[in-house]
Enzyme design. Structure first.
Site, PDB file in Angstrom:
ATOM      1  N   ILE A 139       0.799  -1.177  -0.007  1.00 34.36           N
ATOM      2  CA  ILE A 139       0.054  -0.045  -0.036  1.00 34.36           C
ATOM      3  C   ILE A 139       1.052   1.173   0.026  1.00 34.36           C
ATOM      4  O   ILE A 139       1.918   1.201   0.585  1.00 34.36           O
ATOM      5  CB  ILE A 139      -0.957  -0.108   1.363  1.00 34.36           C
ATOM      6  CG1 ILE A 139      -1.979   1.095   1.126  1.00 34.36           C
ATOM      7  CG2 ILE A 139      -0.102  -0.079   2.527  1.00 34.36           C
ATOM      8  CD1 ILE A 139      -3.356   0.774   1.783  1.00 34.36           C
ATOM      9  N   TYR A 154       6.419   5.877   1.658  1.00 40.18           N
ATOM     10  CA  TYR A 154       6.193   4.764   0.883  1.00 40.18           C
ATOM     11  C   TYR A 154       7.704   4.299   0.125  1.00 40.18           C
ATOM     12  O   TYR A 154       8.063   3.142   0.505  1.00 40.18           O
ATOM     13  CB  TYR A 154       5.491   5.043  -0.341  1.00 40.18           C
ATOM     14  CG  TYR A 154       5.238   3.947  -1.352  1.00 40.18           C
ATOM     15  CD1 TYR A 154       4.951   2.664  -1.059  1.00 40.18           C
ATOM     16  CD2 TYR A 154       5.902   4.102  -2.832  1.00 40.18           C
ATOM     17  CE1 TYR A 154       4.693   1.639  -1.840  1.00 40.18           C
ATOM     18  CE2 TYR A 154       5.751   3.098  -3.586  1.00 40.18           C
ATOM     19  CZ  TYR A 154       5.270   1.821  -3.175  1.00 40.18           C
ATOM     20  OH  TYR A 154       5.184   0.989  -4.097  1.00 40.18           O
ATOM     21  N   LYS A 178       9.659   0.740   0.947  1.00 40.15           N
ATOM     22  CA  LYS A 178      10.439  -0.153  -0.033  1.00 40.15           C
ATOM     23  C   LYS A 178      11.965  -0.377   0.012  1.00 40.15           C
ATOM     24  O   LYS A 178      12.419  -1.317  -0.248  1.00 40.15           O
ATOM     25  CB  LYS A 178      10.212   0.348  -1.390  1.00 40.15           C
ATOM     26  CG  LYS A 178       8.461   0.119  -1.579  1.00 40.15           C
ATOM     27  CD  LYS A 178       8.022  -1.271  -1.842  1.00 40.15           C
ATOM     28  CE  LYS A 178       6.673  -1.527  -1.969  1.00 40.15           C
ATOM     29  NZ  LYS A 178       6.231  -2.725  -2.358  1.00 40.15           N
TER      30      LYS A 178
HETATM   31  N1  LIG Z   1       1.220   0.467  -8.864  1.00 41.07           N
HETATM   32  C1  LIG Z   1       2.394   0.966  -9.124  1.00 41.07           C
HETATM   33  O1  LIG Z   1       2.896   1.852  -9.807  1.00 41.07           O
HETATM   34  C2  LIG Z   1       3.540   0.221  -8.274  1.00 41.07           C
HETATM   35  C3  LIG Z   1       5.012   0.182  -8.836  1.00 41.07           C
HETATM   36  C4  LIG Z   1       5.814  -0.161  -8.067  1.00 41.07           C
HETATM   37  C5  LIG Z   1       5.799  -1.339  -6.938  1.00 41.07           C
HETATM   38  N2  LIG Z   1       4.371  -1.441  -6.670  1.00 41.07           N
HETATM   39  C6  LIG Z   1       4.171  -2.554  -5.637  1.00 41.07           C
HETATM   40  O2  LIG Z   1       3.392  -3.587  -6.284  1.00 41.07           O
HETATM   41  C7  LIG Z   1       2.619  -4.341  -5.389  1.00 41.07           C
HETATM   42  C8  LIG Z   1       1.281  -4.561  -5.932  1.00 41.07           C
HETATM   43  O3  LIG Z   1       0.733  -3.420  -6.225  1.00 41.07           O
HETATM   44  P1  LIG Z   1      -0.495  -3.142  -7.391  1.00 41.07           P
HETATM   45  O4  LIG Z   1       0.238  -2.040  -8.092  1.00 41.07           O
HETATM   46  O5  LIG Z   1      -0.824  -4.283  -8.007  1.00 41.07           O
HETATM   47  O6  LIG Z   1      -1.785  -2.522  -6.361  1.00 41.07           O
HETATM   48  P2  LIG Z   1      -3.199  -2.822  -6.229  1.00 41.07           P
HETATM   49  O7  LIG Z   1      -3.950  -3.120  -7.338  1.00 41.07           O
HETATM   50  O8  LIG Z   1      -3.684  -1.822  -5.197  1.00 41.07           O
HETATM   51  O9  LIG Z   1      -2.887  -4.219  -5.383  1.00 41.07           O
HETATM   52  C9  LIG Z   1      -2.425  -4.317  -3.891  1.00 41.07           C
HETATM   53  C10 LIG Z   1      -2.738  -5.584  -3.525  1.00 41.07           C
HETATM   54  O10 LIG Z   1      -2.406  -5.876  -2.031  1.00 41.07           O
HETATM   55  C11 LIG Z   1      -3.242  -6.224  -1.151  1.00 41.07           C
HETATM   56  N3  LIG Z   1      -3.302  -5.940   0.174  1.00 41.07           N
HETATM   57  C12 LIG Z   1      -3.102  -4.542   0.534  1.00 41.07           C
HETATM   58  N4  LIG Z   1      -3.108  -4.615   1.818  1.00 41.07           N
HETATM   59  C13 LIG Z   1      -3.096  -5.840   2.267  1.00 41.07           C
HETATM   60  C14 LIG Z   1      -3.270  -6.673   3.667  1.00 41.07           C
HETATM   61  N5  LIG Z   1      -3.204  -5.758   4.600  1.00 41.07           N
HETATM   62  N6  LIG Z   1      -3.205  -7.674   3.437  1.00 41.07           N
HETATM   63  C15 LIG Z   1      -3.419  -8.560   2.399  1.00 41.07           C
HETATM   64  N7  LIG Z   1      -3.280  -7.970   1.277  1.00 41.07           N
HETATM   65  C16 LIG Z   1      -3.211  -6.750   1.290  1.00 41.07           C
HETATM   66  C17 LIG Z   1      -4.648  -5.862  -2.129  1.00 41.07           C
HETATM   67  O11 LIG Z   1      -5.590  -6.648  -1.433  1.00 41.07           O
HETATM   68  P3  LIG Z   1      -6.818  -6.321  -0.435  1.00 41.07           P
HETATM   69  O12 LIG Z   1      -7.211  -4.927  -0.717  1.00 41.07           O
HETATM   70  O13 LIG Z   1      -7.967  -7.203  -1.198  1.00 41.07           O
HETATM   71  O14 LIG Z   1      -6.368  -6.979   0.859  1.00 41.07           O
HETATM   72  C18 LIG Z   1      -4.107  -6.079  -3.383  1.00 41.07           C
HETATM   73  O15 LIG Z   1      -4.646  -7.311  -3.719  1.00 41.07           O
HETATM   74  C19 LIG Z   1       2.734  -3.401  -4.068  1.00 41.07           C
HETATM   75  O16 LIG Z   1       3.694  -3.983  -3.162  1.00 41.07           O
HETATM   76  C20 LIG Z   1       3.129  -1.958  -4.526  1.00 41.07           C
HETATM   77  O17 LIG Z   1       3.910  -1.404  -3.687  1.00 41.07           O
HETATM   78  C21 LIG Z   1       3.378  -0.993  -7.459  1.00 41.07           C
END
Ligand SMILES: NC(=O)c1ccc[n+]([C@@H]2O[C@H](COP(=O)([O-])OP(=O)(O)OC[C@H]3O[C@@H](n4cnc5c(N)ncnc54)[C@H](OP(=O)(O)O)[C@@H]3O)[C@@H](O)[C@H]2O)c1
Length: 288
Positions: free
Chosen positions: A104, A166, A170
């Site tokens: 998150i 954030y 990371k």
């Molecule tokens: N989007 C970007 O630009 C980006 C860039 C670099 C890295 N990332 C990283 O990639 C990863 C996935 O992000 P995404 O882009 O796919 O975002 P997303 O679509 O918001 O997905 C986040 C996932 O994490 C789960 N989650 C959040 N809090 C949780 C908790 N307390 N327990 C269990 N599950 C939890 C959410 O599921 P629920 O809400 O159902 O729990 C969801 O499945 C993250 O670690 C993020 O930091 C993202």
């Protein structure tokens, strides 16, 4: 090479077909795309997240849907994570890899960062990872075999303004992975980090904290499927660090070489709007 020797794992191509892989944050975005892709390669997936309906929907869209296990678990709950790992072992008899992806975002200038919001993000991004490792590592150690794939971010190397909290989560993950990798040497356990840049997902809509960020340009981001392919690559090749997009790797190198120039560009392109009065309510931020 003796491919049956787990200590040679760092140099092997690892099969995905027939393996059991746990993915945290599998209800959306990168986690859901990774679950679908790994299932299409013949893996059995344990899908973990908090939203039961979303998890069930992802499972339905996967190859051999009935084969996969859904676990409605909040990764900040150490007991629930341990129970999920036990259930995985009880159901499938083993666990070959985990994709630590649940995460998150948290927003705000460092000088105004809400400490509670920061701790909430740490609890998911870092605490969730630690709970998974603590629960899984005894199994990996016993079977002398196991892979951790950890989704960090390019901001774990170089922070962007107004998302420093954030970036700190990371960066902490990156250092934990480095230490874990060294501690795991000779045990048949490997650690890969995948460092995406911007990904088109609901991530930005779920960030905690005020969003008064203004960018001259904001890239739409790569699709979650691109990151999923990098996870598959990391699993197959046991690669330490994977950048899903070459451009992000290049930008990181440039920021290392020319830090003052990089700071100046970021300060010009990303700004923070003046306070408006209703900012104290830390409602989920909207990407603009
Ligand atoms: N989007 C970007 O630009 C980006 C860039 C670099 C890295 N990332 C990283 O990639 C990863 C996935 O992000 P995404 O882009 O796919 O975002 P997303 O679509 O918001 O997905 C986040 C996932 O994490 C789960 N989650 C959040 N809090 C949780 C908790 N307390 N327990 C269990 N599950 C939890 C959410 O599921 P629920 O809400 O159902 O729990 C969801 O499945 C993250 O670690 C993020 O930091 C993202």
């Amino acid at each position: 090479m003796d491919v049956t020797n787990p200590h040679e794992r760092n140099h092997m191509r690892c099969p995905i077909e027939g393996s059991v892989i746990l993915i945290t944050g599998a209800s959306a975005g990168i986690g859901a795309a990774t679950a679908r892709l790994l299932a299409s390669h013949g893996a059995t997936i344990v899908l973990c997240a908090r939203r039961a309906d979303e998890l069930a929907h992802v499972r339905q869209t996967m190859h051999h849907a009935e084969r996969h296990l859904v676990c409605v678990v909040d990764v900040t709950d150490a007991h629930a994570v341990a129970a999920m790992v036990e259930q995985t072992i009880a159901t499938f008899g083993r666990i070959d890899a985990v994709v630590c992806n649940a995460g998150i975002g948290v927003t705000g200038p460092v000088a105004e960062l809400d400490y509670g919001n920061y701790l909430s993000a740490m609890a998911v991004n870092v605490g969730g990872f630690l709970h998974v490792v603590s629960a899984v590592n005894p199994y990996f150690t016993r079977q002398q075999d196991g892979q951790y794939i950890v989704i960090t971010s390019v901001v774990g190397q170089h922070a962007l303004p107004y998302t420093g909290g954030y970036a700190a989560t990371k960066a902490a993950l990156e250092r934990l992975c480095e230490a874990l990798r060294i501690e795991s040497r000779g045990l048949g356990i490997t650690v890969s980090v995948v460092r995406p840049g911007t990904v088109a997902s609901a991530f930005f809509a779920h960030r905690i904290g005020p969003d008064r960020e203004q960018r001259r340009t904001r890239s739409a981001g790569m699709s979650p499927q691109v990151v999923a392919r990098s996870v598959v690559w990391a699993l197959r090749h046991n690669q330490r660090i994977v950048y899903p997009r070459f451009r992000d790797r290049l930008l990181s190198v440039v920021a290392d070489m020319f830090p003052t120039w990089s700071d100046a560009i970021l300060a010009r392109t990303i700004r923070w709007q003046q306070k408006t009065g209703d900012d104290e309510a830390s409602s989920p931020a909207q990407d603009t």
